[in-house]
Design a protein around this motif. Structure first.
Motif, short mmCIF file in Angstrom:
data_model
loop_
_atom_site.label_atom_id
_atom_site.label_comp_id
_atom_site.label_asym_id
_atom_site.label_seq_id
_atom_site.Cartn_x
_atom_site.Cartn_y
_atom_site.Cartn_z
N VAL A 108 6.26 0.73 -2.05
CA VAL A 108 7.54 0.09 -2.33
C VAL A 108 7.93 0.29 -3.79
O VAL A 108 9.09 0.55 -4.11
N SER A 109 6.95 0.20 -4.67
CA SER A 109 7.21 0.43 -6.09
C SER A 109 7.71 1.86 -6.32
O SER A 109 8.65 2.07 -7.10
N ASP A 110 7.11 2.84 -5.65
CA ASP A 110 7.59 4.22 -5.76
C ASP A 110 9.01 4.37 -5.22
O ASP A 110 9.83 5.09 -5.79
N CYS A 111 9.29 3.69 -4.11
CA CYS A 111 10.63 3.74 -3.53
C CYS A 111 11.67 3.20 -4.50
O CYS A 111 12.72 3.80 -4.69
N GLU B 133 -8.02 -9.03 -6.43
CA GLU B 133 -9.31 -9.12 -5.77
C GLU B 133 -9.12 -8.79 -4.29
O GLU B 133 -8.38 -9.47 -3.59
N ILE B 134 -9.80 -7.78 -3.82
CA ILE B 134 -9.67 -7.35 -2.43
C ILE B 134 -10.63 -8.19 -1.59
O ILE B 134 -11.84 -8.17 -1.80
N LYS B 135 -10.06 -8.90 -0.60
CA LYS B 135 -10.86 -9.76 0.26
C LYS B 135 -11.13 -9.15 1.63
O LYS B 135 -11.91 -9.71 2.39
N GLY B 136 -10.50 -8.05 1.93
CA GLY B 136 -10.72 -7.41 3.22
C GLY B 136 -9.92 -6.13 3.36
O GLY B 136 -9.17 -5.73 2.47
N ASN B 137 -10.06 -5.51 4.53
CA ASN B 137 -9.40 -4.23 4.77
C ASN B 137 -7.88 -4.36 4.87
O ASN B 137 -7.16 -3.42 4.56
N SER B 138 -7.40 -5.52 5.29
CA SER B 138 -5.95 -5.74 5.35
C SER B 138 -5.34 -5.77 3.96
O SER B 138 -4.19 -5.35 3.78
N ASP B 139 -6.09 -6.26 2.99
CA ASP B 139 -5.61 -6.24 1.61
C ASP B 139 -5.42 -4.82 1.10
O ASP B 139 -4.52 -4.56 0.30
N ARG B 140 -6.24 -3.91 1.55
CA ARG B 140 -6.10 -2.52 1.12
C ARG B 140 -4.80 -1.90 1.64
O ARG B 140 -4.14 -1.14 0.93
N LEU B 141 -4.44 -2.24 2.88
CA LEU B 141 -3.17 -1.76 3.41
C LEU B 141 -2.00 -2.42 2.68
O LEU B 141 -1.00 -1.76 2.39
N LEU B 142 -2.15 -3.68 2.32
CA LEU B 142 -1.13 -4.38 1.54
C LEU B 142 -0.95 -3.73 0.17
O LEU B 142 0.17 -3.52 -0.29
N ILE B 143 -2.04 -3.37 -0.48
CA ILE B 143 -1.99 -2.69 -1.78
C ILE B 143 -1.25 -1.36 -1.65
O ILE B 143 -0.37 -1.03 -2.44
N TYR B 144 -1.60 -0.59 -0.63
CA TYR B 144 -0.94 0.70 -0.41
C TYR B 144 0.57 0.50 -0.20
O TYR B 144 1.39 1.22 -0.77
N GLY B 145 0.93 -0.51 0.60
CA GLY B 145 2.34 -0.78 0.85
C GLY B 145 3.09 -1.19 -0.40
O GLY B 145 4.20 -0.76 -0.64
N ILE B 146 2.47 -2.04 -1.21
CA ILE B 146 3.12 -2.49 -2.45
C ILE B 146 3.32 -1.31 -3.40
O ILE B 146 4.37 -1.17 -4.03
N GLN C 133 7.49 5.29 6.61
CA GLN C 133 8.84 5.40 7.17
C GLN C 133 9.41 4.02 7.49
O GLN C 133 10.55 3.71 7.15
N GLU C 134 8.63 3.19 8.16
CA GLU C 134 9.09 1.86 8.53
C GLU C 134 9.31 0.99 7.30
O GLU C 134 10.28 0.23 7.23
N LEU C 135 8.42 1.11 6.33
CA LEU C 135 8.55 0.33 5.09
C LEU C 135 9.81 0.72 4.33
O LEU C 135 10.56 -0.16 3.87
N SER C 136 10.09 2.01 4.21
CA SER C 136 11.31 2.42 3.50
C SER C 136 12.56 2.02 4.27
O SER C 136 13.56 1.62 3.66
N ASP C 137 12.53 2.08 5.59
CA ASP C 137 13.68 1.68 6.39
C ASP C 137 13.99 0.20 6.22
O ASP C 137 15.13 -0.19 6.00
N VAL D 211 4.32 -4.91 7.64
CA VAL D 211 5.44 -4.36 6.90
C VAL D 211 6.28 -5.50 6.31
O VAL D 211 6.65 -5.46 5.13
N GLU D 212 6.57 -6.51 7.11
CA GLU D 212 7.30 -7.68 6.60
C GLU D 212 6.51 -8.39 5.52
O GLU D 212 7.06 -8.83 4.52
N GLU D 213 5.21 -8.51 5.72
CA GLU D 213 4.37 -9.16 4.72
C GLU D 213 4.37 -8.39 3.41
O GLU D 213 4.44 -8.99 2.33
N THR D 214 4.33 -7.09 3.47
CA THR D 214 4.36 -6.26 2.27
C THR D 214 5.66 -6.48 1.50
O THR D 214 5.65 -6.64 0.28
N LEU D 215 6.77 -6.49 2.21
CA LEU D 215 8.05 -6.71 1.55
C LEU D 215 8.19 -8.13 1.02
O LEU D 215 8.77 -8.35 -0.05
N ASP D 216 7.64 -9.11 1.74
CA ASP D 216 7.69 -10.49 1.28
C ASP D 216 6.85 -10.72 0.03
O ASP D 216 7.23 -11.47 -0.86
#
Length: 177
Positions: free
Chosen positions: A79-82, A63-76, A142-146, A46-51
């Motif tokens: 945040v854009s929608d928020c 370029e997606i390098k792994g499954n963690s990048d997919r969660l990062l994309i979703y988070g970004i 929820q945690e990301l928006s908070d 969550v901190e990484e997404t906001l950073d």
């Protein structure tokens, strides 16, 4: 200049991370109920997404390098929608209400017809995986928006930071949730 990738890619190979489809269910610190377990270190996804949000929002390709990048994309994208739901006159209490409703709203999962990145994400195998993914993503949202509200209103509770609102028009990868 390449986009910034998740620092949790290295842990993806070493740790026994849970994955659904090709999306990593990484641990993060949270006060909301759900299936997430706390991480070993203080820095979480969550901190990484906001950073990385502001730096990565300039990129149209990623370029997606792994499954963690997919969660990062979703988070970004979340945040854009928020940020698109807020405006210059929104105070912090109103922002909490708006973003809490957004994070709890019904949303589509990978494999659903309304999901914008079905070409990047694999769908869950069965209903139990889909339920786990939905509860994980809801807790993540929820945690990301908070934490986003805490960053945007750190200086003044009456109006959001103009340095965050400047990114409301940016569309990461030309997509939105």
């Amino acid at each position: 200049m390449p986009a910034y990738h998740s620092t949790f890619l290295a842990e993806e190979q070493t740790q026994d991370n849970r994955t659904i489809g090709n999306l990593s269910l990484l641990p993060f610190h949270t006060k909301f109920r759900g299936p997430v377990y706390p991480p070993q270190q203080d820095y979480d996804i969550v901190e990484e997404t906001l950073d990385l949000f502001r730096a990565n929002s300039f990129f149209k390709n990623f370029e997606i390098k792994g499954n963690s990048d997919r969660l990062l994309i979703y988070g970004i994208l979340f945040v854009s929608d928020c940020l698109s739901k807020l405006n210059k006159t929104t105070n912090s209490r109103e922002a909490v209400r708006v973003l809490t409703n957004l994070s709890l709203d019904n949303f589509s999962l990978p494999g659903d017809i309304g999901f914008p990145l079905n070409s990047v994400y694999l769908p869950p195998r069965d209903k139990s995986e889909a339920d786990l993914l939905r509860s994980y993503l809801q807790q993540f949202r929820q945690e990301l928006s908070d934490r986003l509200i805490k960053r945007i209103y750190s200086d003044d509770d009456s109006q959001p930071s103009k340095y965050w609102l400047a990114f409301t028009k940016r569309r990461f990868m030309n997509k939105s949730l």
